[in-house]
Design a protein around this motif. Sequence first.
Motif, mmCIF file in Angstrom:
data_model
loop_
_atom_site.group_PDB
_atom_site.id
_atom_site.type_symbol
_atom_site.label_atom_id
_atom_site.label_comp_id
_atom_site.label_asym_id
_atom_site.label_seq_id
_atom_site.Cartn_x
_atom_site.Cartn_y
_atom_site.Cartn_z
ATOM 1 N N THR A 133 33.931 39.922 24.775
ATOM 2 C CA THR A 133 33.565 40.153 25.916
ATOM 3 C C THR A 133 32.614 41.498 26.151
ATOM 4 N N SER A 138 29.791 36.031 26.506
ATOM 5 C CA SER A 138 30.096 35.458 27.831
ATOM 6 C C SER A 138 31.839 34.955 27.808
ATOM 7 N N ARG A 139 32.477 35.282 28.909
ATOM 8 C CA ARG A 139 33.816 34.732 29.026
ATOM 9 C C ARG A 139 34.055 33.452 28.619
ATOM 10 N N ARG A 140 33.040 32.596 29.031
ATOM 11 C CA ARG A 140 33.190 31.183 28.829
ATOM 12 C C ARG A 140 33.076 30.823 27.430
ATOM 13 N N SER A 208 26.580 37.051 27.590
ATOM 14 C CA SER A 208 26.274 37.213 28.990
ATOM 15 C C SER A 208 25.213 37.997 29.226
ATOM 16 N N LYS A 393 44.699 30.272 29.620
ATOM 17 C CA LYS A 393 44.466 30.665 30.948
ATOM 18 C C LYS A 393 45.652 31.555 31.324
ATOM 19 N N ASP A 398 43.671 36.622 34.275
ATOM 20 C CA ASP A 398 42.397 37.102 34.744
ATOM 21 C C ASP A 398 42.118 36.000 35.957
ATOM 22 N N PRO A 399 42.073 36.696 37.118
ATOM 23 C CA PRO A 399 41.906 35.628 38.038
ATOM 24 C C PRO A 399 40.403 35.160 38.480
ATOM 25 N N ASP A 400 39.679 35.922 37.774
ATOM 26 C CA ASP A 400 37.991 35.543 37.751
ATOM 27 C C ASP A 400 37.747 34.317 36.781
ATOM 28 N N LEU A 401 38.568 34.166 35.953
ATOM 29 C CA LEU A 401 38.727 33.033 34.850
ATOM 30 C C LEU A 401 39.075 31.687 35.252
ATOM 31 N N THR A 402 38.376 30.835 35.505
ATOM 32 C CA THR A 402 38.890 29.507 36.022
ATOM 33 C C THR A 402 39.193 28.594 34.550
ATOM 34 N N ASP A 405 35.992 27.024 33.391
ATOM 35 C CA ASP A 405 35.259 27.772 32.613
ATOM 36 C C ASP A 405 35.859 27.545 30.902
#
Length: 437
Positions: A133, A138-140, A208, A393, A398-402, A405
């Motif tokens: 990253t 991209s994080r995904r 990204s 996960k 990381d709360p922004d990573l679902t 994703d």
Amino acid sequence: MSPVEIGIAAIAGLMVLIYLGMPIGVSMLTVSFFGVAAIRSDIVAVRMIGAVANDSLREYLFAVVPLFVLMGLLVTVSGVGKDTFDVFERAMKRIRAGLGMATVFSNAIFASITGISIASASVFSRVAVPEMTRHGYSRRFSTGVVAGSSVLGMLIPPSLLMIVYAVIAEESVGRMFLAGIGPGILLSLMFCLAIWLMATFRKDFVFSAAQDTGDIGNLNLLDIVFKAIPILCLMLLVLGGLYGGFLNPTEAGAAGAFGALVVALIRRSLTGRSFWRLLVETGQITVSVLFLIMAASFFSRMLALSGLPNALADLLLSSSLGAYGFLLLYLVLVIMLGCLIDSISIMLILLPIALPVADAAGFDLIWFGVLTVIGVEVGLLTPPFGLSVYTIKSSMDDPDLTLGDVFRGAMPFVLTMILCIAIIVAFPPIATYLARL
């Protein structure tokens, strides 16, 4: 009820108990006990469960399970995974999407030392994802690469799933390890090709930013050599001893565990307390695996006593479905179950039923085992279970990573694995050539 009907009822009962939340091993023991009692008698069931516990767990071979588990945990603690990534990161920095490919090859090498997919997912989610990253990926995509390549841990030898399959199918562990080399290399190369194609035609998915940026790797040659030495030594110790004929699988596991302990001590990454925690974790994992194997052995004997596997083989192979129709149905079922329960449980439930059918169909059981392992590993990446995805996960914090994703990032690798299965079905020597030499 006839014995075959009792066998069918036992399988249905097993599914119900698992659905209700009973542990897999306890469920298998319960339905097996009542199945044998219904076919023969309570006394026979009691005697059989004692005989199964004695016969299935006293083998010298089973010492390989705690040894390889301990080796994997020690390697994780000692930082060898990060060093492996650093070496490949430096080697592949000029290739398009080189960091993604470096993650794949690092996971492949790490797999050849540990044999545990979850260990790879845990290590590289903390090592590779931040680095990727930082350089514009991209994080995904970054988490998807880690999730996808983590499955190599159960295919490239030494592999815990290969050991479990060898025990259930009564095949040689060494031959199963050899059978994983060709498919492991093939899958690694296919992952790299998939990454290159995505980086070429789907840049918005991979990067990204508009392109991969940043200077990668400031290691000099001496740093690379220093980081590579422990990796190469462990590979030479375990794989060289195993395939050179100097060590059997159990001895190779002992040598690897000792080597990993030496590396951890030299690097001062192990304290008395952390070593005790590793030993406890090793014991917990080992007991869980051996209890499941014992339960599966009892389940297998109950099914053999009922005559269901032979009846099923006759039905499937005499129908229009045919041998390869059965194989397709089996692989679809394996992948579907992988969405719900863990890898070892899938094998323990299905193999006692499927192996007699595969044998009657004339399939090479080593080739069948490789297909089973890859199919089971697909389940590590698919919702809703996706154990590798959940591991990543939780490791990322990381709360922004679902979870969505990570699942979306892993989907191209799921498709690649399915294509790999098709290639191995079409060309069995990929899996069997080394094993049958």
